[in-house]
Scaffold this active site. Structure first.
Site, PDB file in Angstrom:
ATOM      1  N   GLU A 145       3.938  13.245  -4.981  1.00 21.83           N
ATOM      2  CA  GLU A 145       3.309  13.197  -3.665  1.00 21.83           C
ATOM      3  C   GLU A 145       4.120  14.061  -2.704  1.00 21.83           C
ATOM      4  OE1 GLU A 145       1.383   9.880  -0.733  1.00 21.83           O
ATOM      5  OE2 GLU A 145       3.353   9.423  -1.534  1.00 21.83           O
ATOM      6  N   CYS A 184      -1.521   8.937   2.771  1.00 21.60           N
ATOM      7  CA  CYS A 184      -1.280   8.445   1.412  1.00 21.60           C
ATOM      8  C   CYS A 184      -2.489   8.666   0.505  1.00 21.60           C
ATOM      9  CB  CYS A 184      -0.875   6.976   1.431  1.00 21.60           C
ATOM     10  SG  CYS A 184      -1.910   5.968   2.482  1.00 21.60           S
ATOM     11  N   GLU A 244       0.888  -1.166   0.000  1.00 17.72           N
ATOM     12  CA  GLU A 244       0.000   0.000   0.000  1.00 17.72           C
ATOM     13  C   GLU A 244       0.919   1.207   0.000  1.00 17.72           C
ATOM     14  OE1 GLU A 244      -1.550   3.179   1.080  1.00 17.72           O
ATOM     15  OE2 GLU A 244      -2.058   2.282   3.010  1.00 17.72           O
TER      16      GLU A 244
END
Length: 478
Positions: free
Chosen positions: A389, A292, A258
């Protein structure tokens, strides 16, 4: 506009949690020093004070932990599911009983506001253990065939943004399905996992079923590479996820990853704007944007852009940044100096590439790691801040004219973890959600989690699902 009244400080007491000056590794039911005696310090991000000294596990320690887990696996996996469930229920209840203590500890070690650890993290942690306790004696009916078998020893590596919640996501389904665990918490947030080790002892969990090894990236790499680990679960950065995939390739180890995300939060012209503003704030400023699945790209329909941005800026001006232990605080500290440097560099790059930067008037504390909530407008898909990100309280605003354009822009990313849709038309929400390449799509809300619901991504956001019935599959030999 000046506030009609001022908030008085409302600090949560630190005295509810007792932090030891040093912690060892938790192996085979006991705390023990690292074989080579190495230690590292964990600091509080809001003050930079040293909270404790923690053992740095080496390859010899990993080997000991895996051997303890392997030995415990025989008896643990042979227990009837209903018996394993009793331990999980007990752990869940102890977490609830000690939730205030754990919330304060998590806030001290991580930097996030106490109202988040208290009202979001801890209830969800307990809920995951309750939920998977319920599955432990029903695995024959989970849709994976009759008598599904556990894999063996699970090596689990978790991140620093939700230390205790990520532990629950990993450990609860592993134990429910009959596996044993060696877990490595993040280097900057080891304390709640070490407290969880104590909860395992309090619950009477058999020795070796859960082992906690602390350390840096080398410790995690040694755990992933250990030949007697049957299953690897990792939550963290895409770069490290790729390294792990290379390490595991060619072995019989089962793997779930993940990883990062660059979630799109799409606001249509018929959206309830006040509600959308709250969802946008929750989507990117919850846990200082260190999430995230954060809604870090705001895609707003051109016709409502000005109205929405005015409302959003007014709302950001009311957010309170400061002491994470103050119950009035909305924005806490960034987790580490390293993370703060990364956020700062990416924000400066956004400005250098021509995006327009805005932050509310915001006084930053003199010690600790802090970053003001930040908004970028005039952003294009070519901007670095729209592609990479940032993992911080930074929102990039892009516009669109048609639903097709919104979908194209939302999917124009190497990630695929989350998205949000704001509209009053259910048909539009369903039509757009169907076209989004994201593991989780929220409608008229954001960052809502539930143990019964699967979570995971596509593309460079990883593979496999955690939570729900789907979360069992990764820990079963099916």
């Amino acid at each position: 506009m000046a506030s009609a009244f001022e908030y008085a400080p409302a600090p949560e007491s630190r005295s509810v949690v007792d932090i030891a000056p040093s912690y060892g590794l938790f192996i085979d039911g006991e705390f023990t020093e690292a074989a080579d005696g190495k230690v590292f310090k964990t600091v509080s991000p809001s003050t930079e004070e040293v909270l404790s000294e923690v053992a740095q596990a080496g390859t010899e320690d990993i080997d000991r932990a895996v051997k303890a887990a392997r030995k415990a696996f025989e008896k643990w996996s042979a227990l009837p599911g209903a018996e394993r469930a009793k331990y999980l229920f007990r752990i869940a209840r102890i977490i609830q009983e000690r939730s205030r203590e754990l919330a304060v500890l998590e806030t001290l070690d991580n930097g996030k506001p106490i109202k988040e650890t208290r009202d979001a993290d801890l209830p969800l942690v307990a809920a995951h253990f309750f939920y998977y306790a319920g599955w432990a004696d029903k695995l024959d009916h989970a849709g994976f065939g009759a008598n599904p078998r556990p894999l063996g020893v699970a090596g689990q590596v978790i991140p620093w943004n939700f230390p205790l919640l990520m532990l629950a996501w990993k450990i609860a389904p592993a134990l429910a399905t009959g596996n044993t665990v060696v877990l490595k918490p993040a280097e900057t947030t080891p304390l709640s996992a070490l407290f969880f080790a104590d909860i395992c002892r309090q619950a009477g969990l058999p020795k070796g079923v859960v082992n906690i090894v602390t350390g840096d990236g080398r410790t995690g790499a040694a755990l992933v590479a250990h030949p007697d680990v049957n299953k690897v679960a990792f939550t963290g950065s895409t770069a490290v996820g790729k390294e792990i995939a290379r390490t595991v390739a060619g072995t019989a180890k089962k793997l779930t990853l993940e990883l990062g995300g660059k979630g799109a939060n799409i606001v249509f012209d018929d959206a309830p704007l006040d509600q959308a503003v709250e969802g946008i704030v929750n989507g990117i400023f919850f846990n200082q944007g260190q999430v995230c699945c954060a809604g870090s790209r705001l895609l707003v329909q051109e016709s409502v852009q000005d109205e929405l941005l005015d409302a959003l800026k007014r709302r950001l001006s009311t957010l309170r940044l400061g002491d994470p232990l103050d119950k009035n605080t909305d924005i806490g500290a960034i987790n580490s100096a390293e993370q703060l440097a990364r956020i700062t560099a990416l924000a400066e790059r956004g400005e250098a590439e021509g995006a327009e930067r805005w932050s509310p008037a915001c006084e930053l504390p003199s010690s600790g790691y802090w970053f003001a909530p930040t908004l970028f407008t005039n952003v294009t898909q070519a901007h670095t801040i729209a592609r990479e990100e940032i993992f911080g309280p930074v929102l990039s605003v892009l516009t669109f004219r048609t639903p097709d354009e919104a979908v194209a822009k939302a999917n124009n990313t190497q990630y695929g973890l989350s998205a949000g849709i704001w509209s009053e038309k259910g048909s539009r929400i369903l039509a757009v959600a169907n076209k989004l390449r994201a593991g989780v799509v929220w409608s008229n809300t954001f960052n809502k989690f539930d143990p019964t619901s699967p979570f995971g991504g596509y593309k460079e956001s990883g593979f496999g699902r955690e939570g729900g019935r789907h979360g069992l599959e990764a820990y079963l030999d099916v």
